[in-house]
Design an enzyme around this catalytic site. Structure first.
Site, PDB file in Angstrom:
ATOM      1  N   GLU A   1      -0.520  -2.176   5.187  1.00  0.00           N
ATOM      2  CA  GLU A   1       0.447  -2.072   6.303  1.00  0.00           C
ATOM      3  C   GLU A   1       0.312  -0.735   7.013  1.00  0.00           C
ATOM      4  O   GLU A   1       0.551  -0.626   8.205  1.00  0.00           O
ATOM      5  CB  GLU A   1       1.880  -2.264   5.783  1.00  0.00           C
ATOM      6  CG  GLU A   1       2.922  -2.483   6.868  1.00  0.00           C
ATOM      7  CD  GLU A   1       3.274  -1.237   7.648  1.00  0.00           C
ATOM      8  OE1 GLU A   1       3.506  -1.313   8.864  1.00  0.00           O
ATOM      9  OE2 GLU A   1       3.313  -0.140   7.042  1.00  0.00           O
TER      10      GLU A   1
ATOM     11  N   ASP B   1       0.809  -1.232   0.000  1.00  0.00           N
ATOM     12  CA  ASP B   1       0.000   0.000   0.000  1.00  0.00           C
ATOM     13  C   ASP B   1       0.839   1.277   0.000  1.00  0.00           C
ATOM     14  O   ASP B   1       2.022   1.276   0.334  1.00  0.00           O
ATOM     15  CB  ASP B   1      -0.982   0.009   1.178  1.00  0.00           C
ATOM     16  CG  ASP B   1      -0.302  -0.216   2.528  1.00  0.00           C
ATOM     17  OD1 ASP B   1       0.742  -0.886   2.590  1.00  0.00           O
ATOM     18  OD2 ASP B   1      -0.826   0.303   3.540  1.00  0.00           O
TER      19      ASP B   1
HETATM   20 NI    NI Z   1       6.521   1.033   5.330  1.00  0.00          NI
END
Ligand code: NI
Length: 390
Positions: free
Chosen positions: A135, A77
């Protein structure tokens, strides 16, 4: 086997994938194009990708002989900020950029998959590739849902490895520690409840602003007076919100902050003390408080075995001088921590700043890891797999 030569032949494709991902960054849980690209590439390599959760992708490479299972994880991401790198391949999505290098992580892992697939017969055991969404989505994150969906089972993962680009290290080096690598990151919400009155008559109300000032000061003693000086902890309040007008006693103030720790016992202590201190100070001054402590990512603790495997692979790739053992962990967080809570494993920092170039930190709109780091990432992870599975 001449690994370096083989890597040289696949790197053009890895760089191309990196820039494709870099140009079209996607926010947490919206990694649809990225996941589709990962799937296409895995199929092209000859693997069978599987979607786990909405935008997570996994694939299993079975070696020529049976053996253990090693997992490699990359996150996919991007972040909500406009890119200011001036790079030819800058983000084409307004207000979104790969400012944490997850484009590099994903491209490197696809390179590792291609390389290992071509050496399949020499591998004893399995390699599980895990491409993880979200994440950046603390406290939820993308790792935990994938684990709950069973990504570490069938076959059961014996060791898991990952990397994160690291601007504080020069390209051509890696950093890895035995034990704590990154911190636990929790959110703290404190609400101070008072009572409004006219600004000229504070005695008729309970001033939530005056009380919250005392609460903020007192909470500074949690780290300085309750936590051992030999342990690490950070408590930062980043926002204070409250009040209605200059001449009205505020009836409510909301504080929001982050708490970082490395040791689970310290994490519990800090959580308990924040609640006690905030509520007792507020009560002492006639107000009330509500504390909400939200657990985010736990501390990322590298296992001894994971550390050893990465250190050896790093030394084979870069020589002894290329492997840095950092004196301290970082107080940033990584949800790879959830994986290494379940199975042994380790994450290493991949140096990504060019020699004599200024250090641009992660999450900066100017962050752009040096291209040369990708080949290092591919080689270290591939060597780690070969060493572990032969
Ligand atoms: Ni990172």
């Amino acid at each position: 086997m001449d690994l370096k030569n083989k890597i040289t032949t696949i790197m053009p494709r890895v760089h191309d994938l990196r820039w494709q991902i870099h140009r079209y960054p996607e926010l947490s849980l919206k990694e649809e194009q990225t996941a589709a690209l990962v799937e296409r590439e895995l199929i092209e390599i000859g693997l069978v990708p599987q979607l786990v959760t909405n935008t997570g992708v996994t694939a299993l490479l079975e070696g020529g002989r049976p053996g253990k299972t090693i997992a490699l994880r990359a996150d996919m991401d991007a972040l909500p900020l406009p890119e200011e790198t001036g790079c030819l391949h800058s983000s084409k999505v307004a207000g979104v950029m790969h400012a944490c290098g997850h484009d590099v992580h994903t491209a490197v892992l696809l390179g590792v998959a291609r390389l290992l697939a071509s050496f399949r017969e020499r591998i004893s055991g399995n390699v599980k590739f895990i491409f993880q969404p979200a994440e950046e989505n603390n406290p939820t994150g993308g790792a935990k849902p994938m684990i709950e969906a069973g990504v570490l089972n069938d076959p059961k993962v014996d060791l898991i490895l990952a990397l994160h680009v690291w601007p504080e290290l020069p390209v051509g080096s890696i950093g890895v520690r035995d034990g704590a690598m990154m911190a636990a990151s929790d959110r703290v919400f404190v609400k101070v409840l008072g009572k409004s009155s006219h600004g000229s008559a504070p005695h008729q109300g309970i001033d939530a602003i005056a009380v919250s000032a005392q609460v903020i000061s007192a909470l500074q003693t949690v780290v300085s007076r309750n936590v051992s000086p030999l342990e690490a902890a950070v408590l930062t309040f980043g926002t204070v919100r409250g009040g209605h007008r200059y001449n009205i006693i505020a009836n409510q103030v909301e504080l929001e902050g982050t708490c970082r720790t490395l040791n689970p016992a310290v994490r519990r202590l800090v959580e308990t003390r924040i609640d006690q201190v905030a509520s007792q100070v507020a009560v002492g001054l006639g107000a009330e408080s509500e504390v909400r402590y939200v657990h985010g990512y736990p501390a990322l603790i590298n296992s001894a075995e994971g550390f050893t495997v990465l250190k050896q692979a790093g030394e084979e790739t870069l020589g002894k001088d290329g492997v840095v053992i950092p004196q301290y962990p970082a107080m940033g967080a990584e949800d790879f921590a959830f994986f290494v809570e379940k199975v042994p494993g380790a994450l290493f920092w991949l140096g990504c700043t060019k020699l004599n170039a200024p250090m641009v930190p992660l999450h900066s709109p100017e962050f752009l890891p040096a291209e040369e780091c990708l080949a290092v990432g591919v080689e270290v992870l591939s060597r780690a797999v070969f060493n572990y599975l032969t």
